[in-house]
Write a protein that holds these residues in place. Structure first.
Motif, PDB file in Angstrom:
ATOM      1  N   PRO A 127      68.164  16.519  77.335  1.00 36.97           N
ATOM      2  CA  PRO A 127      66.903  15.889  76.940  1.00 36.97           C
ATOM      3  C   PRO A 127      65.857  16.930  76.568  1.00 36.97           C
ATOM      4  O   PRO A 127      65.783  17.991  77.170  1.00 36.97           O
TER       5      PRO A 127
ATOM      6  N   ASP B  81      68.624  16.165  70.797  1.00 41.16           N
ATOM      7  CA  ASP B  81      68.453  14.865  71.459  1.00 41.16           C
ATOM      8  C   ASP B  81      67.565  13.982  70.580  1.00 41.16           C
ATOM      9  O   ASP B  81      66.347  14.125  70.589  1.00 41.16           O
TER      10      ASP B  81
ATOM     11  N   ARG C 276      66.776  10.810  70.735  1.00 38.65           N
ATOM     12  CA  ARG C 276      66.161   9.614  71.319  1.00 38.65           C
ATOM     13  C   ARG C 276      64.642   9.663  71.190  1.00 38.65           C
ATOM     14  O   ARG C 276      64.027  10.714  71.388  1.00 38.65           O
TER      15      ARG C 276
ATOM     16  N   ARG D  75      60.685   9.268  72.137  1.00 36.42           N
ATOM     17  CA  ARG D  75      59.959   9.600  73.361  1.00 36.42           C
ATOM     18  C   ARG D  75      58.549   9.010  73.308  1.00 36.42           C
ATOM     19  O   ARG D  75      57.930   8.976  72.264  1.00 36.42           O
TER      20      ARG D  75
ATOM     21  N   ARG E  97      64.807   2.291  79.821  1.00 35.72           N
ATOM     22  CA  ARG E  97      64.557   3.673  79.439  1.00 35.72           C
ATOM     23  C   ARG E  97      64.632   4.592  80.646  1.00 35.72           C
ATOM     24  O   ARG E  97      64.395   4.178  81.772  1.00 35.72           O
TER      25      ARG E  97
ATOM     26  N   ILE F 243      61.981   7.963  77.648  1.00 41.95           N
ATOM     27  CA  ILE F 243      62.978   8.401  76.680  1.00 41.95           C
ATOM     28  C   ILE F 243      63.888   7.236  76.326  1.00 41.95           C
ATOM     29  O   ILE F 243      64.382   6.529  77.212  1.00 41.95           O
ATOM     30  N   GLY F 244      64.113   7.028  75.047  1.00 44.77           N
ATOM     31  CA  GLY F 244      65.070   6.040  74.586  1.00 44.77           C
ATOM     32  C   GLY F 244      64.458   4.758  74.086  1.00 44.77           C
ATOM     33  O   GLY F 244      63.257   4.530  74.199  1.00 44.77           O
ATOM     34  N   GLY F 245      65.331   3.946  73.494  1.00 47.32           N
ATOM     35  CA  GLY F 245      65.122   2.632  72.991  1.00 47.32           C
ATOM     36  C   GLY F 245      63.836   2.162  72.552  1.00 47.32           C
ATOM     37  O   GLY F 245      63.340   1.247  72.255  1.00 47.32           O
TER      38      GLY F 245
END
Length: 128
Positions: free
Chosen positions: A2, A7, A9, A11, A40, A126-128
């Motif tokens: 991360p 990475d 994804r 943020r 997340r 972090i993510g989606g």
């Protein structure tokens, strides 16, 4: 890993409201991670503690409530009337998957008529 260029994804930085700790060994939720659509993970960017009491206080940050609390970060000792903070460079590089909680470890400075320890966290979801 991360936080690296590899990475991809998304943020999101979030600062959360101040939370009051009112009793020793009673964890409270400081940050609730987003669960809309996809759960997340997050990294803690900054931890802040203010002790408005008349004696020192020690605070642990981690995950879990009641008997399930587990510390994830170094213990913070804050003298009476002072504040303490840890920035991203001073914190372990952890990607967390559970809500962030805080627990006062010592009863000194916390209790009836002296419940003045406040905590706050800034996180990067972090993510989606």
């Amino acid at each position: 890993m991360p936080g690296t260029a590899t990475d991809p994804r998304p943020r999101f930085n979030k600062a959360h409201p101040v939370v009051l700790l009112t009793a020793a060994a009673t964890p409270v939720t400081v940050f609730t991670r987003s669960t809309t659509g996809i759960a997340r993970t997050y990294r803690v960017k900054k931890l802040l503690v203010f002790n408005g009491g008349t004696s020192f206080a020690e605070v642990d940050f981690g995950t879990g409530l009641a008997g399930a609390f587990a510390a994830s970060f170094p213990r913070m000792r804050v003298e009476a009337g002072m504040s303490e903070s840890y920035s991203e460079a001073q914190l372990p590089d952890l990607e967390m998957e559970a809500n962030l909680t805080a627990s006062a470890i010592t009863a000194a400075g916390i209790g009836a008529g002296n419940a003045a320890v406040r905590v706050q966290a800034e996180v990067e979801e972090i993510g989606g």
